[in-house]
Design a protein around this motif. Structure first.
Motif, PDB file in Angstrom:
ATOM      1  N   ASP A  43       2.936   1.012  -0.018  1.00  0.00           N
ATOM      2  CA  ASP A  43       2.863   1.005   1.440  1.00  0.00           C
ATOM      3  C   ASP A  43       2.007   2.179   1.899  1.00  0.00           C
ATOM      4  O   ASP A  43       2.372   3.337   1.735  1.00  0.00           O
ATOM      5  N   PHE A  44       0.848   1.852   2.495  1.00  0.00           N
ATOM      6  CA  PHE A  44      -0.096   2.881   2.916  1.00  0.00           C
ATOM      7  C   PHE A  44       0.074   3.288   4.380  1.00  0.00           C
ATOM      8  O   PHE A  44      -0.791   3.963   4.942  1.00  0.00           O
ATOM      9  N   ALA A  45       1.177   2.876   5.005  1.00  0.00           N
ATOM     10  CA  ALA A  45       1.416   3.268   6.397  1.00  0.00           C
ATOM     11  C   ALA A  45       1.404   4.790   6.519  1.00  0.00           C
ATOM     12  O   ALA A  45       2.156   5.490   5.836  1.00  0.00           O
ATOM     13  N   GLY A  46       0.510   5.307   7.370  1.00  0.00           N
ATOM     14  CA  GLY A  46       0.399   6.742   7.557  1.00  0.00           C
ATOM     15  C   GLY A  46      -0.275   7.470   6.416  1.00  0.00           C
ATOM     16  O   GLY A  46      -0.329   8.707   6.404  1.00  0.00           O
ATOM     17  N   LYS A  47      -0.826   6.735   5.430  1.00  0.00           N
ATOM     18  CA  LYS A  47      -1.467   7.336   4.266  1.00  0.00           C
ATOM     19  C   LYS A  47      -2.956   7.005   4.264  1.00  0.00           C
ATOM     20  O   LYS A  47      -3.371   5.924   4.687  1.00  0.00           O
ATOM     21  N   ALA A  48      -3.763   7.917   3.775  1.00  0.00           N
ATOM     22  CA  ALA A  48      -5.192   7.646   3.619  1.00  0.00           C
ATOM     23  C   ALA A  48      -5.389   6.611   2.520  1.00  0.00           C
ATOM     24  O   ALA A  48      -4.715   6.644   1.481  1.00  0.00           O
ATOM     25  N   PHE A  49      -6.304   5.670   2.752  1.00  0.00           N
ATOM     26  CA  PHE A  49      -6.612   4.658   1.747  1.00  0.00           C
ATOM     27  C   PHE A  49      -8.056   4.810   1.295  1.00  0.00           C
ATOM     28  O   PHE A  49      -8.973   4.872   2.114  1.00  0.00           O
ATOM     29  N   HIS A  50      -8.244   4.873  -0.020  1.00  0.00           N
ATOM     30  CA  HIS A  50      -9.579   4.864  -0.602  1.00  0.00           C
ATOM     31  C   HIS A  50      -9.733   3.608  -1.444  1.00  0.00           C
ATOM     32  O   HIS A  50      -8.879   3.320  -2.293  1.00  0.00           O
ATOM     33  N   PRO A  51     -10.797   2.839  -1.235  1.00  0.00           N
ATOM     34  CA  PRO A  51     -10.987   1.607  -2.001  1.00  0.00           C
ATOM     35  C   PRO A  51     -11.503   1.895  -3.399  1.00  0.00           C
ATOM     36  O   PRO A  51     -12.000   2.983  -3.696  1.00  0.00           O
ATOM     37  N   ASN A  68      -0.166  -2.432   4.750  1.00  0.00           N
ATOM     38  CA  ASN A  68      -0.383  -1.480   5.852  1.00  0.00           C
ATOM     39  C   ASN A  68      -1.566  -0.548   5.587  1.00  0.00           C
ATOM     40  O   ASN A  68      -1.526   0.644   5.903  1.00  0.00           O
ATOM     41  N   ILE A  69      -2.627  -1.114   5.012  1.00  0.00           N
ATOM     42  CA  ILE A  69      -3.861  -0.348   4.831  1.00  0.00           C
ATOM     43  C   ILE A  69      -4.573  -0.247   6.176  1.00  0.00           C
ATOM     44  O   ILE A  69      -4.847  -1.257   6.824  1.00  0.00           O
ATOM     45  N   ASN A  70      -4.856   0.964   6.594  1.00  0.00           N
ATOM     46  CA  ASN A  70      -5.620   1.200   7.816  1.00  0.00           C
ATOM     47  C   ASN A  70      -6.817   2.056   7.425  1.00  0.00           C
ATOM     48  O   ASN A  70      -6.694   3.256   7.190  1.00  0.00           O
ATOM     49  N   CYS A  71      -7.982   1.411   7.331  1.00  0.00           N
ATOM     50  CA  CYS A  71      -9.157   2.115   6.814  1.00  0.00           C
ATOM     51  C   CYS A  71     -10.288   2.056   7.831  1.00  0.00           C
ATOM     52  O   CYS A  71     -10.818   0.971   8.119  1.00  0.00           O
ATOM     53  N   ALA A  72     -10.635   3.202   8.397  1.00  0.00           N
ATOM     54  CA  ALA A  72     -11.754   3.304   9.327  1.00  0.00           C
ATOM     55  C   ALA A  72     -12.818   4.268   8.825  1.00  0.00           C
ATOM     56  O   ALA A  72     -13.900   4.346   9.388  1.00  0.00           O
ATOM     57  N   LYS A 112      -1.566  -7.039   2.353  1.00  0.00           N
ATOM     58  CA  LYS A 112      -0.787  -7.485   3.508  1.00  0.00           C
ATOM     59  C   LYS A 112      -0.929  -6.517   4.677  1.00  0.00           C
ATOM     60  O   LYS A 112      -0.777  -5.304   4.523  1.00  0.00           O
ATOM     61  N   ASP A 113      -1.261  -7.076   5.840  1.00  0.00           N
ATOM     62  CA  ASP A 113      -1.339  -6.299   7.088  1.00  0.00           C
ATOM     63  C   ASP A 113      -2.362  -5.170   6.987  1.00  0.00           C
ATOM     64  O   ASP A 113      -2.097  -4.031   7.376  1.00  0.00           O
ATOM     65  N   TYR A 114      -3.542  -5.509   6.482  1.00  0.00           N
ATOM     66  CA  TYR A 114      -4.626  -4.525   6.421  1.00  0.00           C
ATOM     67  C   TYR A 114      -5.378  -4.491   7.739  1.00  0.00           C
ATOM     68  O   TYR A 114      -5.408  -5.470   8.494  1.00  0.00           O
ATOM     69  N   SER A 115      -6.023  -3.377   8.015  1.00  0.00           N
ATOM     70  CA  SER A 115      -6.931  -3.231   9.150  1.00  0.00           C
ATOM     71  C   SER A 115      -8.175  -2.511   8.652  1.00  0.00           C
ATOM     72  O   SER A 115      -8.141  -1.319   8.377  1.00  0.00           O
ATOM     73  N   PHE A 116      -9.249  -3.269   8.499  1.00  0.00           N
ATOM     74  CA  PHE A 116     -10.542  -2.711   8.095  1.00  0.00           C
ATOM     75  C   PHE A 116     -11.372  -2.533   9.350  1.00  0.00           C
ATOM     76  O   PHE A 116     -11.648  -3.500  10.068  1.00  0.00           O
ATOM     77  N   CYS A 151      -4.485 -14.784  -5.130  1.00  0.00           N
ATOM     78  CA  CYS A 151      -4.454 -13.611  -4.256  1.00  0.00           C
ATOM     79  C   CYS A 151      -4.247 -14.063  -2.820  1.00  0.00           C
ATOM     80  O   CYS A 151      -4.791 -15.096  -2.399  1.00  0.00           O
ATOM     81  N   HIS A 152      -3.492 -13.275  -2.053  1.00  0.00           N
ATOM     82  CA  HIS A 152      -3.086 -13.703  -0.714  1.00  0.00           C
ATOM     83  C   HIS A 152      -3.156 -12.513   0.231  1.00  0.00           C
ATOM     84  O   HIS A 152      -2.671 -11.420  -0.099  1.00  0.00           O
ATOM     85  N   THR A 153      -3.768 -12.721   1.404  1.00  0.00           N
ATOM     86  CA  THR A 153      -4.027 -11.607   2.300  1.00  0.00           C
ATOM     87  C   THR A 153      -3.731 -11.962   3.748  1.00  0.00           C
ATOM     88  O   THR A 153      -3.803 -13.124   4.148  1.00  0.00           O
ATOM     89  N   THR A 154      -3.437 -10.939   4.525  1.00  0.00           N
ATOM     90  CA  THR A 154      -3.324 -11.092   5.966  1.00  0.00           C
ATOM     91  C   THR A 154      -3.754  -9.779   6.610  1.00  0.00           C
ATOM     92  O   THR A 154      -3.358  -8.696   6.167  1.00  0.00           O
ATOM     93  N   GLY A 155      -4.624  -9.885   7.622  1.00  0.00           N
ATOM     94  CA  GLY A 155      -5.071  -8.663   8.269  1.00  0.00           C
ATOM     95  C   GLY A 155      -6.214  -8.886   9.232  1.00  0.00           C
ATOM     96  O   GLY A 155      -6.474 -10.019   9.658  1.00  0.00           O
ATOM     97  N   GLU A 156      -6.910  -7.794   9.551  1.00  0.00           N
ATOM     98  CA  GLU A 156      -7.951  -7.849  10.571  1.00  0.00           C
ATOM     99  C   GLU A 156      -9.174  -7.053  10.145  1.00  0.00           C
ATOM    100  O   GLU A 156      -9.105  -6.111   9.358  1.00  0.00           O
TER     101      GLU A 156
END
Length: 431
Positions: A43-51, A68-72, A112-116, A151-156
């Motif tokens: 769970d990456f909520a509140g955590k930095a994500f590096h691909p 909960n990947i949030n990567c900007a 699941k629940d990614y935001s790129f 593989c299964h995904t959901t996000g934006e």
């Protein structure tokens, strides 16, 4: 899942994911011949994500999720520090959980629940400067003989940038971007929401559930047993938004597909709901619905083309409006009357459930056809049970077992797709 523990590693924490990121950045082979296993939900909520910027190994998700990947801010590891991917062509303009895969297999992974967000735009990122970036929830760019299985995904995917390039995004793979190689997408599902704008004079968005674009001739694409819902809001000169492949000049085969497209825009499509502008395509057993417009939306045709031929068999669409959404002037209806039309979603979904139940009950959970295709509601998600001995990335030579792997009754203990549990899979691989 047989291999020696010496070249197999588990990833069970975010710290271990970070070790994985850095290992792939400093390994000149990017994991060739190595096996990586996700042993827990991360769970990456509140955590930095590096691909993972480049990957050429095998990654087993085992049904666990990266969520909960949030990567900007898109960065890669140089060996001593993180720098922006946008300053280098290191990933060939690919962005995703894995930015670029080359001769890789990624299987049984949930994102699941990614935001790129704010995918970088730079003329240095791709050899053809008006193309890209390429964004995929699993992988941005397929650059070899690659397999993405179960593989299964959901996000934006969203951005404040108005792109001067052709922007590609997908719920699975952003683009197939090298000739004379094969991409297999098998038994995958996605829910993708995209809010992307491009130049309204001469550029297009390419958004899809499975593959954003197959941009090179002589690249072979197979998409089988997949489900997706695609939603896009934005502007451009025109758009390619589809369930399967948004834009293509390769040689794809698509079989056993369900999905929807909902495009909220004032511009015309250059694509059909199943495939965008394409040539030499074989499509079989598809149940799809597309809508295009703003407050009042027109239905979208099944497939479009500008050249070549499209072969369709058992193609089903919803046509809920009197006429289809007008296409761009140089795009044509590829299938014409060679489709079955339905006046409502409910009628078509009932037909899809009957068809897949009668013909592919060992692959499809037909009760889940229609509605959301998030990972928990995917009609093609394969659950499995496995016990594997692998090394932990943080524990050196210490070996450990993974024994508590997600399982579910409805697939009757299916394992990874193979000739033994899916009669069609062997022929898919061989073709």
């Amino acid at each position: 899942l047989s291999s020696s523990a010496s070249d197999c590693y588990t990833i069970t924490t975010i710290d271990e994911w970070e070790v994985f990121v850095k290992k792939m950045a400093t390994d000149s082979t990017h994991g060739t011949g190595q096996y990586y296993v996700l042993g827990n939900d991360l769970d990456f909520a509140g955590k930095a994500f590096h691909p993972i910027v480049n990957f050429s190994g095998t990654f087993y998700g085992l049904g666990y999720s990266l969520k909960n990947i949030n990567c900007a801010t898109w960065q890669y590891w140089t060996g001593s520090t993180y720098v922006n991917i946008g300053t280098s062509n290191i990933a060939h303009s690919g962005f995703g959980t894995f930015c670029k895969i080359t001769n890789a297999t990624i299987t049984d992974l949930i994102v699941k629940d990614y935001s790129f967000q704010n995918i970088p735009q730079s003329s240095t990122l791709t050899p053809v400067t008006e193309w890209g970036p390429f964004t995929g929830a699993i992988a941005g760019v397929s650059y070899g003989n690659d397999n993405v299985l179960n593989c299964h995904t959901t996000g934006e995917v969203k951005s404040t940038i108005t792109y001067a390039t052709y922007f590609n995004a997908s719920g699975i793979v952003g683009t197939k971007n090298i000739a004379n190689s094969t991409l297999l997408i098998y038994r995958c599902s996605s829910e993708i929401d995209a809010n992307i704008n491009v130049n309204t004079t001469n550029r297009a968005v390419m958004i899809s559930g499975m593959l954003g674009s197959g941009g090179l001739a002589n690249a072979i694409i197979h998409i089988y047993d997949c489900a997706t819902n695609v939603r896009w809001t934005g502007t451009g000169a025109y758009h390619h938004v589809s369930v399967g492949v948004a834009w293509n000049v390769s040689l794809p085969t698509m079989e056993n597909i369900v999905g929807t497209v909902d495009a909220t825009t004032t511009i015309r499509p250059y694509s059909g709901v199943l495939t965008g502008t394409s040539s030499n395509v074989t499509e079989k057993n598809a149940y799809v619905e597309g809508k295009n417009g703003t407050a009042s939306k027109d239905s979208i045709i099944a497939s479009s083309r500008t050249s070549g031929t499209t072969t369709g068999s058992n193609i089903n669409i919803v046509k809920s409006t009197t006429s289809y959404a007008p296409l761009q002037s140089s795009s044509y209806d590829a299938l014409g009357n060679n489709v079955t039309t339905y006046s409502s979603t409910d009628i078509m979904i009932a037909s899809a459930k009957t068809f897949f139940s009668n013909n592919y009950s060992n692959i499809w959970d037909t009760d889940k056809i229609g509605g959301s295709y998030d990972p928990d509601n995917s009609p093609v998600r394969n659950y499995l049970v496995a016990t594997i001995t692998f090394k932990n990335l943080l524990s050196g030579d210490k070996e450990e077992d993974i024994t508590s792997v997600p399982t579910d009754d409805y697939m009757q203990g299916d394992v990874l797709p193979s000739a033994s549990n899916n009669a069609n899979f062997a022929s898919y691989i061989a073709s």
